[in-house]
Design a protein around this motif. Structure first.
Motif, PDB file in Angstrom:
ATOM      1  N   TYR A   1      31.544 -22.650  19.397  1.00 27.10           N
ATOM      2  CA  TYR A   1      30.465 -22.299  19.971  1.00 27.10           C
ATOM      3  C   TYR A   1      29.168 -23.003  19.578  1.00 27.10           C
ATOM      4  O   TYR A   1      27.862 -22.758  19.997  1.00 27.10           O
ATOM      5  N   GLY A   2      29.363 -24.011  18.686  1.00 30.58           N
ATOM      6  CA  GLY A   2      28.121 -24.775  18.190  1.00 30.58           C
ATOM      7  C   GLY A   2      27.194 -23.901  17.329  1.00 30.58           C
ATOM      8  O   GLY A   2      26.207 -24.313  17.254  1.00 30.58           O
ATOM      9  N   VAL A   3      27.880 -22.735  16.855  1.00 23.83           N
ATOM     10  CA  VAL A   3      26.977 -22.041  15.888  1.00 23.83           C
ATOM     11  C   VAL A   3      27.749 -21.701  14.436  1.00 23.83           C
ATOM     12  O   VAL A   3      28.981 -21.787  14.562  1.00 23.83           O
ATOM     13  N   ALA A   4      27.023 -21.583  13.516  1.00 24.54           N
ATOM     14  CA  ALA A   4      27.487 -21.497  12.149  1.00 24.54           C
ATOM     15  C   ALA A   4      26.606 -20.586  11.270  1.00 24.54           C
ATOM     16  O   ALA A   4      25.254 -21.065  11.411  1.00 24.54           O
TER      17      ALA A   4
ATOM     18  N   ALA B   1      19.681 -25.442  19.424  1.00 24.73           N
ATOM     19  CA  ALA B   1      18.531 -25.348  18.948  1.00 24.73           C
ATOM     20  C   ALA B   1      18.167 -26.345  18.065  1.00 24.73           C
ATOM     21  O   ALA B   1      16.828 -27.050  18.190  1.00 24.73           O
ATOM     22  N   LEU B   2      18.705 -26.981  17.100  1.00 27.56           N
ATOM     23  CA  LEU B   2      18.426 -27.892  16.410  1.00 27.56           C
ATOM     24  C   LEU B   2      18.281 -29.357  16.969  1.00 27.56           C
ATOM     25  O   LEU B   2      17.470 -29.957  16.838  1.00 27.56           O
ATOM     26  N   ALA B   3      19.311 -29.306  18.188  1.00 26.66           N
ATOM     27  CA  ALA B   3      19.018 -30.648  18.845  1.00 26.66           C
ATOM     28  C   ALA B   3      17.683 -30.795  19.572  1.00 26.66           C
ATOM     29  O   ALA B   3      17.004 -31.611  19.766  1.00 26.66           O
TER      30      ALA B   3
ATOM     31  N   ASP C   1      12.058 -32.815  20.246  1.00 25.99           N
ATOM     32  CA  ASP C   1      10.729 -32.491  20.534  1.00 25.99           C
ATOM     33  C   ASP C   1       9.658 -32.599  19.318  1.00 25.99           C
ATOM     34  O   ASP C   1       8.476 -32.386  19.123  1.00 25.99           O
ATOM     35  N   GLY C   2      10.465 -33.138  18.067  1.00 25.57           N
ATOM     36  CA  GLY C   2       9.862 -33.187  16.796  1.00 25.57           C
ATOM     37  C   GLY C   2       9.313 -32.106  16.071  1.00 25.57           C
ATOM     38  O   GLY C   2       8.822 -32.300  14.837  1.00 25.57           O
TER      39      GLY C   2
END
Length: 455
Positions: free
Chosen positions: A365-368, A394-396, A401-402
Motif C-alpha cells: 500500500y506504499g506506506v511503512a 505524500a513524500l513524492a 513541490d519542494g
C-alpha cells in the motif's frame, strides 16, 4: 484459629504455599507457589514498603509529618501508601504511564497522590519517571525518596521474612527458587537467604521477559509489568538497581510475552489463582525448570501480585485480542490479510527521505512504519517504537513541490503512526480504528508489529 492483629501492618507476610497441581501435572518435581498476592496490599511489595519506611525512621530520614515519594509501577506505591498513611505520612506516588489504570485507582483509594510520568524515554530525559520523583523529593520540605531500586532495606525485607518463611514451609526441602526480577530486591534477599541457609544447595532462577537486559535481551519493550530491565535506545548510561545482586541468580529463563500472559490466565482458570502477568512469567519459568527435575526436588515460585490490578489487561479478552495475543478459534481475524500483504517493511527514523522512498517501493500500500533505530530487531518492532508513518505518495508530492528535500530525515517529515489492530481482530474492528485519513492499520502479533494491511 485465625491470627488476630493490632493493625494491618502486622498482617504483612506469612503468606501460604499452594501446590500447582494442575499446571504441574505430569511433572516429577512438585511446584509450589508462594502466594504473595495475599499480602494486605495485594503484592509482595508490602514487605519492602514496611522495611524501607521503618529503616528510614530509624535513620532519621523520615520524620513525623514528612512526605514519602516514590517511583513505582504500582505495587510498591500501594505498599508505601498503606504503611505510610497508617503511620501518618503524606504519600506521593509517581506511576509509570503504561501501568494498569487499576493501580492508580488503588493508590488514590489508599490516600496517595498520583503523578503520572513516562518510563519509555531515555533515563536522562527530565520527563522520565525517576527524574520527576527526584525533583519532587528535592522540592518538598521533609520529603523522603524511598528509591526502592537502590534501597538495601528492600532486599533485607526478604532476608528477614520471605526466605525464612519458605525454608520453614518446605521443611528445608526446597531445591529451586524461581522469581521475577524488577528492582531485584525479592530475588536477591530471598534467594540469598535460601542459598546461605542451605549451604548453597538451593538453585535460584530468574524469570525474565525475553527482551529484558537482565537475562541478556536488548532492552526493547515488553508487555509484562513490574519485572525486567528496559533500555531506551537513547539512554546514555544504563544503571542497574543496587538492590539487585547478580551473583545470587544462577540462571535465567527468558519468557516471551504470549507465554507469560497465557500462563497467568491458566493460573486463574485451572488453579483458581487470580494473579498478575509477572506471576505468569514466573510460573512459566518454574514449569520449564521442573521439567528437568526429579521427585527429590521441590520448586517454589513466587507470585508477586494479584490479578485484580490487571482486569483491564491480561484478564481482558478484548485487551488480549487488541494487542495480538489472542486469536479465537473459528473467528474471522486479520491473519489472511496479513499473510497476503507480505513481509513488514519499516523505515528507521534517521533514514533520509530518498532512502525511505526506495524502501517504500516494496511496502504494501506504499506506506511503512517509521521506527526508532536499534542495531537489529531480534524481538520484533514494538508499537512503542513506532514514531510515525512514511507514505510514498505524500513524500513524492513533497519532493515535487519542494516542501521536502531528499536528504531530510524521514522521522522529521513522517505522518502520524498508523492505528494498530491485533491479529485476532475482525476486519470490521480494524476498519473502525482507521482515523486521520489512514488507509491501513498495523497488525500486531504477540504485541509486535507484524505487517500492514488495508482492512
Amino acid at each position: 484459629m485465625a491470627a488476630v492483629h493490632e493493625s494491618v501492618l502486622d498482617a504483612i507476610g506469612g503468606t501460604p504455599l499452594i501446590r500447582l497441581a494442575r499446571l504441574g501435572a505430569g511433572l516429577a518435581a512438585p511446584v509450589y507457589a508462594k502466594a504473595e498476592f495475599l499480602n494486605i496490599g495485594g503484592s509482595v511489595k508490602d514487605r519492602a514498603a514496611l522495611s524501607m519506611i521503618l529503616a528510614a525512621e530509624r535513620d532519621g530520614l523520615l520524620r513525623p509529618g514528612g512526605t514519602i515519594v516514590e517511583a513505582t509501577s504500582g505495587n510498591t506505591g500501594i505498599g508505601l501508601a498503606i504503611v505510610g498513611r497508617r503511620r501518618g505520612y503524606r504519600v506521593i506516588a509517581g506511576v509509570a504511564d503504561k501501568s494498569a489504570p487499576e493501580k492508580a485507582d488503588i493508590l488514590r483509594a489508599y490516600g496517595a497522590e498520583v503523578v503520572l510520568a513516562p518510563t519509555g524515554v531515555a533515563q536522562e530525559d527530565p520527563r522520565h519517571l525517576f527524574n520527576v520523583v527526584q525533583r519532587l523529593a528535592e522540592e518538598i520540605p521533609g520529603a523522603w525518596l524511598a528509591n526502592q531500586y537502590d534501597n538495601l532495606a528492600n532486599p533485607d525485607a526478604h532476608v528477614r521474612t520471605t526466605g525464612p518463611e519458605l525454608w520453614e514451609q518446605t521443611g528445608g526441602r526446597l531445591t529451586h527458587f524461581v522469581a521475577g526480577v524488577g528492582t531485584g530486591g525479592t530475588i536477591t534477599g530471598t534467594g540469598g537467604y535460601l542459598k546461605e541457609v542451605s549451604g548453597g544447595r538451593v538453585t535460584v532462577v530468574g524469570a525474565d521477559p525475553e527482551s529484558s537486559t537482565y537475562g541478556g535481551g536488548d532492552g526493547s519493550p515488553w508487555y509484562v509489568e513490574s519485572i525486567g530491565h528496559f533500555l531506551h535506545p537513547e539512554t546514555v548510561e544504563d544503571r542497574w538497581p543496587q538492590a539487585y545482586q547478580q551473583e545470587v541468580v544462577d540462571s535465567f529463563e527468558r519468557v516471551p510475552d504470549r507465554e507469560s500472559l497465557l500462563t497467568a490466565r491458566r493460573l486463574a482458570r485451572e488453579e483458581g489463582i487470580l494473579a498478575g502477568p509477572s506471576s505468569g512469567t514466573a510460573v512459566a519459568a518454574a514449569l520449564r525448570v521442573a521439567r528437568g527435575l526429579g521427585p527429590d526436588d521441590l520448586v517454589v515460585v513466587l507470585l508477586p501480585d494479584s490479578g485484580r490490578s490487571y482486569l483491564s489487561k491480561v484478564h481482558s479478552d478484548a485487551w488480549m485480542r487488541q494487542w495480538g495475543f489472542l486469536e479465537e478459534e473459528g473467528a474471522e481475524g486479520l491473519r489472511p490479510l496479513l499473510e497476503a500483504a507480505g513481509p513488514l517493511v519499516s523505515v528507521p527514523a534517521g533514514a533520509t527521505v530518498a532512502e525511505a522512498v526506495r524502501a517504500l517501493g516494496a511496502a504494501p500500500y506504499g506506506v511503512a512504519p517509521v521506527v526508532l533505530e536499534r542495531p537489529d530487531w531480534p524481538y520484533g518492532v514494538s508499537p512503542a517504537e513506532v514514531v510515525g508513518t512514511a507514505d510514498g505518495a505524500a513524500l513524492a508530492a513533497g519532493l515535487a513541490d519542494g516542501s521536502v528535500k531528499p536528504d531530510d530525515r524521514v522521522g522529521a517529515v513522517a505522518g502520524p503512526p498508523l492505528p494498530g489492530a491485533g491479529v485476532g481482530c475482525s476486519p470490521e474492528e480494524a476498519r473502525e480504528r482507521l482515523r486521520d485519513g489512514a488507509r491501513a492499520v498495523l497488525v500486531l502479533v504477540d504485541g509486535k508489529v507484524a505487517g500492514v494491511v488495508a482492512p
